[in-house]
Design a protein around this motif. Structure first.
Motif, PDB file in Angstrom:
ATOM      1  N   GLN A  48       0.827  -1.205   0.000  1.00  0.00           N
ATOM      2  CA  GLN A  48       0.000   0.000   0.000  1.00  0.00           C
ATOM      3  C   GLN A  48       0.866   1.261   0.000  1.00  0.00           C
ATOM      4  O   GLN A  48       0.563   2.243  -0.696  1.00  0.00           O
ATOM      5  N   ALA A  49       1.969   1.220   0.793  1.00  0.00           N
ATOM      6  CA  ALA A  49       2.843   2.400   0.848  1.00  0.00           C
ATOM      7  C   ALA A  49       3.490   2.670  -0.514  1.00  0.00           C
ATOM      8  O   ALA A  49       3.602   3.830  -0.944  1.00  0.00           O
ATOM      9  N   ILE A  50       3.935   1.610  -1.217  1.00  0.00           N
ATOM     10  CA  ILE A  50       4.542   1.799  -2.546  1.00  0.00           C
ATOM     11  C   ILE A  50       3.511   2.339  -3.522  1.00  0.00           C
ATOM     12  O   ILE A  50       3.805   3.242  -4.328  1.00  0.00           O
ATOM     13  N   ASN A  71       3.758  -4.407  -9.634  1.00  0.00           N
ATOM     14  CA  ASN A  71       3.457  -5.845  -9.566  1.00  0.00           C
ATOM     15  C   ASN A  71       4.058  -6.372  -8.260  1.00  0.00           C
ATOM     16  O   ASN A  71       5.239  -6.712  -8.191  1.00  0.00           O
ATOM     17  N   TYR A  72       3.223  -6.429  -7.208  1.00  0.00           N
ATOM     18  CA  TYR A  72       3.699  -6.764  -5.854  1.00  0.00           C
ATOM     19  C   TYR A  72       3.252  -8.177  -5.499  1.00  0.00           C
ATOM     20  O   TYR A  72       2.049  -8.473  -5.468  1.00  0.00           O
ATOM     21  N   ALA A  75       8.368   5.503 -21.676  1.00  0.00           N
ATOM     22  CA  ALA A  75       6.903   5.548 -21.800  1.00  0.00           C
ATOM     23  C   ALA A  75       6.243   4.686 -20.730  1.00  0.00           C
ATOM     24  O   ALA A  75       5.099   4.941 -20.353  1.00  0.00           O
ATOM     25  N   HIS A  76       6.962   3.687 -20.290  1.00  0.00           N
ATOM     26  CA  HIS A  76       6.419   2.775 -19.272  1.00  0.00           C
ATOM     27  C   HIS A  76       7.492   2.477 -18.233  1.00  0.00           C
ATOM     28  O   HIS A  76       8.660   2.327 -18.570  1.00  0.00           O
ATOM     29  N   ILE A  77       7.040   2.371 -16.985  1.00  0.00           N
ATOM     30  CA  ILE A  77       7.904   1.941 -15.880  1.00  0.00           C
ATOM     31  C   ILE A  77       7.146   0.868 -15.104  1.00  0.00           C
ATOM     32  O   ILE A  77       5.982   1.070 -14.723  1.00  0.00           O
ATOM     33  N   VAL A  78       7.804  -0.269 -14.869  1.00  0.00           N
ATOM     34  CA  VAL A  78       7.178  -1.384 -14.151  1.00  0.00           C
ATOM     35  C   VAL A  78       8.023  -1.705 -12.912  1.00  0.00           C
ATOM     36  O   VAL A  78       9.232  -1.920 -13.017  1.00  0.00           O
ATOM     37  N   VAL A  79       7.368  -1.732 -11.753  1.00  0.00           N
ATOM     38  CA  VAL A  79       8.027  -2.080 -10.500  1.00  0.00           C
ATOM     39  C   VAL A  79       7.570  -3.482 -10.108  1.00  0.00           C
ATOM     40  O   VAL A  79       6.368  -3.717  -9.892  1.00  0.00           O
ATOM     41  N   THR A  84      12.144 -14.825  -5.395  1.00  0.00           N
ATOM     42  CA  THR A  84      12.686 -15.664  -6.459  1.00  0.00           C
ATOM     43  C   THR A  84      12.871 -17.104  -5.983  1.00  0.00           C
ATOM     44  O   THR A  84      12.735 -17.401  -4.783  1.00  0.00           O
ATOM     45  N   GLY A  85      13.190 -17.973  -6.913  1.00  0.00           N
ATOM     46  CA  GLY A  85      13.333 -19.384  -6.597  1.00  0.00           C
ATOM     47  C   GLY A  85      14.489 -19.687  -5.672  1.00  0.00           C
ATOM     48  O   GLY A  85      14.475 -20.711  -4.973  1.00  0.00           O
ATOM     49  N   ASN A  86      15.502 -18.843  -5.618  1.00  0.00           N
ATOM     50  CA  ASN A  86      16.648 -19.079  -4.733  1.00  0.00           C
ATOM     51  C   ASN A  86      16.424 -18.552  -3.316  1.00  0.00           C
ATOM     52  O   ASN A  86      17.349 -18.491  -2.509  1.00  0.00           O
ATOM     53  N   GLY A  87      15.173 -18.136  -3.019  1.00  0.00           N
ATOM     54  CA  GLY A  87      14.843 -17.678  -1.667  1.00  0.00           C
ATOM     55  C   GLY A  87      15.216 -16.243  -1.393  1.00  0.00           C
ATOM     56  O   GLY A  87      15.187 -15.823  -0.235  1.00  0.00           O
ATOM     57  N   MET A  88      15.559 -15.445  -2.396  1.00  0.00           N
ATOM     58  CA  MET A  88      15.919 -14.040  -2.211  1.00  0.00           C
ATOM     59  C   MET A  88      14.762 -13.152  -2.661  1.00  0.00           C
ATOM     60  O   MET A  88      14.044 -13.471  -3.613  1.00  0.00           O
ATOM     61  N   ILE A  89      14.591 -12.031  -1.974  1.00  0.00           N
ATOM     62  CA  ILE A  89      13.606 -11.029  -2.374  1.00  0.00           C
ATOM     63  C   ILE A  89      14.231 -10.161  -3.463  1.00  0.00           C
ATOM     64  O   ILE A  89      15.327  -9.618  -3.295  1.00  0.00           O
ATOM     65  N   THR A  90      13.539 -10.041  -4.576  1.00  0.00           N
ATOM     66  CA  THR A  90      14.042  -9.261  -5.711  1.00  0.00           C
ATOM     67  C   THR A  90      13.040  -8.165  -6.051  1.00  0.00           C
ATOM     68  O   THR A  90      11.862  -8.443  -6.264  1.00  0.00           O
ATOM     69  N   ILE A  91      13.534  -6.912  -6.078  1.00  0.00           N
ATOM     70  CA  ILE A  91      12.720  -5.753  -6.448  1.00  0.00           C
ATOM     71  C   ILE A  91      13.390  -5.104  -7.656  1.00  0.00           C
ATOM     72  O   ILE A  91      14.554  -4.694  -7.583  1.00  0.00           O
ATOM     73  N   SER A  92      12.667  -5.039  -8.748  1.00  0.00           N
ATOM     74  CA  SER A  92      13.226  -4.484  -9.983  1.00  0.00           C
ATOM     75  C   SER A  92      12.378  -3.311 -10.463  1.00  0.00           C
ATOM     76  O   SER A  92      11.152  -3.350 -10.379  1.00  0.00           O
ATOM     77  N   ILE A  93      13.044  -2.250 -10.938  1.00  0.00           N
ATOM     78  CA  ILE A  93      12.393  -1.078 -11.543  1.00  0.00           C
ATOM     79  C   ILE A  93      12.848  -1.045 -13.003  1.00  0.00           C
ATOM     80  O   ILE A  93      14.009  -0.730 -13.294  1.00  0.00           O
TER      81      ILE A  93
END
Length: 571
Positions: free
Chosen positions: A441-443, A461-462, A495-499, A504-513
């Motif tokens: 919600q904050a993002i 995409n959360y 023109a587009h930005i996707v967050v 991920t499958g290796n157990g790490m949290i991944t955040i991509s912009i």
């Protein structure tokens, strides 16, 4: 049929005769035993004199300091009351003389010991011990004589008693003994808890009345005992179950509050509940405000195709549902236990969320203080410098103006303006607020603010569960996403930005912009670009890394990767 009086008088007469004979035998036995009391003690005492005699020889030869003590012990035994009984008037003359002989010989032996003459003591020891053995023998013979007298008296008395008893038994066996025996058997059966007994029929008024009273009492006791037993069993079962349930709830409550609450602890708690109640399937569903759910399954999983109806116990607090506990069982459920367990889980989760929120508020308050200080100090100073540059440009004479001066003034003005803009962006970052422990919600709120400032399509995409992140991590993630998004808006012309936020499958949290702008060919080091350096520092605080990569179809992807605060759910 005998009357009540004849029966009682006959029994009374027989009892008086038997009592008289028994009393006579008892008096004779008491007198005999009175004179026999202490015989065994005397024999033991006289026998111990032999061992003490040899022990004195051993101590004397060894030169022990305990010799005097052992002499005193020997004389105490020799002059004990058990041996002095040999001098009583009823004792045989041979026994008295033998006891006195032992005393006389001891006086001689004592002199040998006192002089330390072990040779004479050792030479006389055999004769002295033989004298003691003779004393023991005479005491035994005297004791045996008294026992013979007792036996003869008992035989005579018992013979008379047996003759009388024979006639009494013949008369009373069928008339009294057998009915009484049957009544006693019935009473014994009742004493064992079996109250359903049949009383024997008798021809005597006394025994008939006794049997009827016993029969009635047994029937009343049977009803009362059965009723009390049922009540006790019910109460005992209820108290035992209640005690076990309280202990179970207490143990789980201690476990949930012993350390930081995480979903692994919640899964351990519902595993214990499943095995405690022998459930078929059990799971805990935690609902979040954004509509997402986290499902924690007990061991054994959860069936994909529900062929059996499940029962849900909501996690309610102040009319707000935080999820539910769902159960599938083949036997009736203890609803009170499940409701209490759900209440315990609700309070534990609420306390955990409140703690997370307090941490966020503390961080935000700290950043708000920094923002105010920056605004009141550096912000005003930059505004003053900007005004001073404008006044300086206006006050310069045309003769002093040259292309170089104009260029320097322009650079100063642009530098102050850039610094002022960067300060305003930094203040905006510090003033980001998170009202609830809900990063999604904050993002979304932060991105919505940026959408109003540009025409670029920004999407979120959360796909992260709330339990994977701590409250102190939220602000770093939020600010890093904001910094990367603003950089893309200002410098990439997309023109587009996707967050994307996912595990991920290796157990790490991944955040991509990811943007579809002009892309990057080189990212300056952190000491060359203030914003990039801040992003690296935030990644380090999350124990992760941030990377900048060009997309194959154009554009740039900023990727933040870091480990979660706890293991992902298995369900």
């Amino acid at each position: 049929m005998f009357t009540r009086g004849s029966l009682t008088s006959t029994i009374l007469s027989l009892m008086l005769i038997l009592i008289l004979l028994s009393s006579s035998l008892a008096v004779f036995s008491i007198v005999n035993l009175t004179f026999s009391l202490g015989d065994a003690k005397g024999i033991n005492a006289s026998g111990s004199l032999r061992m003490q005699s040899y022990r004195l020889l051993l101590y004397t030869n060894a030169g022990s300091n305990n010799t005097d003590k052992k002499i005193i012990e020997f004389e105490n035994t020799l002059n004990s009351e058990a041996l002095k009984r040999s001098l009583q008037w009823y004792s045989p003359k041979e026994l008295r003389d033998q006891y006195l002989l032992v005393i006389d010989k001891w006086q001689v032996m004592r002199v040998y010991i006192g002089e330390g003459n072990t040779r004479l003591y050792s030479a006389s020891l055999t004769d002295f011990v033989d004298t003691i053995d003779t004393l023991v023998l005479k005491m035994e013979l005297f004791a045996a004589f008294k026992l013979k007298l007792l036996v003869i008296g008992q035989i005579i008395g018992l013979s008379i008693l047996l003759v009388i008893a024979f006639f009494a038994v013949v008369f009373t066996r069928k008339r009294v003994v057998k009915p009484l025996q049957l009544l006693m058997d019935s009473a014994a059966t009742i004493s064992k808890g079996n109250f359903k007994v049949e009383m024997p029929k008798t021809g005597y008024i006394e025994l008939t009345a006794l049997g009827n009273a016993l029969q009635k009492t047994a029937a009343e006791l049977a009803n009362l005992y059965e009723d009390l037993e049922n009540q006790v069993n019910e109460k005992t079962l209820a108290l035992t179950r209640a005690n076990n349930e309280l202990k179970f709830l207490y143990d789980n409550l201690v476990m949930l509050h012993a350390d930081k609450l995480d979903y692994k602890a919640l899964q351990s708690a519902i595993n214990q509940l499943k095995y405690y109640e022998d459930l078929t399937f059990l799971r805990l569903v935690v609902e979040h405000e954004d509509g997402s759910k986290d499902v924690i399954k007990a061991e054994g999983g959860w069936p994909d195709d529900l062929s059996t109806e499940s029962v849900q116990f909501p996690l309610l607090i102040e009319m707000t549902q935080m999820g539910y506990l769902e159960v599938i069982s083949n036997k009736p459920l203890n609803k009170q236990l499940f409701e209490n367990f759900a209440m315990m889980l609700t309070r534990s989760i609420t306390i955990h969320n409140a703690s997370e929120q307090r941490q966020q508020l503390a961080l935000l308050e700290e950043r708000a203080v920094i923002a105010r200080e920056l605004h009141d100090s550096i912000g005003q100073l930059l505004s003053f410098l900007k005004i001073q540059v404008s006044l300086l440009r206006k006050s310069l004479d045309h003769s002093c103006r040259s292309p170089e001066v104009e260029g320097q003034l322009t650079e100063i003005n642009e530098g102050v303006s850039t610094a002022y803009v960067q300060l305003r962006e930094l203040l905006s970052t510090f003033r980001l607020t998170i009202k609830e422990p809900n990063l999604s919600q904050a993002i979304e709120v932060m991105l919505d603010q940026l959408r109003h400032q540009t025409n670029i399509d920004i999407q979120l995409n959360y796909k992260l569960s709330a339990h994977l992140l701590e409250a102190k991590q939220h602000i770093h993630i939020l600010q890093l996403i904001r910094e990367a998004t603003i950089n893309a808006i200002k410098h990439a012309n997309p023109a587009h930005i996707v967050v994307n936020c996912q595990l991920t499958g290796n157990g790490m949290i991944t955040i991509s912009i990811c943007d579809d702008g002009i892309g990057v060919t080189h990212i300056a080091e952190r000491d060359q670009h203030f914003g990039i350096g801040i992003m690296h520092e935030r990644a380090n605080k999350l124990n992760g890394t941030v990377s900048f990569n060009s997309n194959h179809l154009g554009g740039t992807t900023v990727t933040l990767s870091f480990p979660p605060q706890q293991e992902p759910l298995n369900g």
